[in-house]
Design an enzyme around this catalytic site. Structure first.
Site, short mmCIF file in Angstrom:
data_model
loop_
_atom_site.label_atom_id
_atom_site.label_comp_id
_atom_site.label_asym_id
_atom_site.label_seq_id
_atom_site.Cartn_x
_atom_site.Cartn_y
_atom_site.Cartn_z
N LEU A 14 5.43 6.27 -8.76
CA LEU A 14 5.79 5.31 -8.76
C LEU A 14 6.67 4.84 -7.43
CD1 LEU A 14 5.63 3.03 -10.91
CD2 LEU A 14 7.89 4.02 -11.66
N HIS A 15 6.03 3.99 -6.44
CA HIS A 15 7.09 4.27 -5.28
C HIS A 15 7.98 2.54 -5.52
CE1 HIS A 15 4.25 0.99 -4.06
NE2 HIS A 15 3.16 1.95 -4.84
N THR A 16 8.35 2.94 -4.46
CA THR A 16 9.84 1.20 -4.31
C THR A 16 9.06 -0.07 -4.48
OG1 THR A 16 10.24 2.84 -2.54
CG2 THR A 16 10.91 1.00 -3.00
N PRO A 18 6.81 -0.82 -6.78
CA PRO A 18 7.00 -0.94 -8.35
C PRO A 18 8.24 -0.26 -9.39
CG PRO A 18 5.31 0.82 -7.89
CD PRO A 18 5.83 0.22 -6.60
N ALA A 19 8.30 0.59 -8.67
CA ALA A 19 10.17 0.70 -9.82
C ALA A 19 10.87 -0.43 -9.32
CB ALA A 19 10.77 2.31 -8.45
#
Length: 89
Positions: A14-16, A18-19
């Site tokens: 869950l990288h930047t 989608p976060a």
């Protein structure tokens, strides 16, 4: 309190980006929403806090919410995370 567990299946976790989408979703609700991962927890309404969690592929996270709209918050976030996982395969 409402909660659910979900495993992150996306290869890059869950990288930047989608976060940030998850944070925007969480901010729509009045409920206090926490994300727990490997003994750590952070507010789902803070991108900075989420980036400190090990939200990597294979990690299991727990979404926890408390408040009047907790059920709706957890349901929407769970559905979004499941769709995110499916779209990354």
């Amino acid at each position: 309190m409402e909660s659910c567990c979900i495993r992150i299946l996306a290869p890059h976790g869950l990288h930047t980006r989608p976060a940030a989408l998850l944070v925007a979703m969480a901010r729509k609700y009045d409920a206090q929403i926490q994300i727990k991962c490997e003994g750590q927890e952070a507010s789902a309404k803070s991108l900075f806090a989420l980036q400190k969690l090990p939200l990597v592929s294979g990690a299991t996270i727990e979404l926890c919410a408390e408040g009047t709209d907790a059920y709706q918050a957890i349901k929407e976030m769970q559905q979004w995370l499941e769709q995110f996982n499916d779209s990354q395969h």
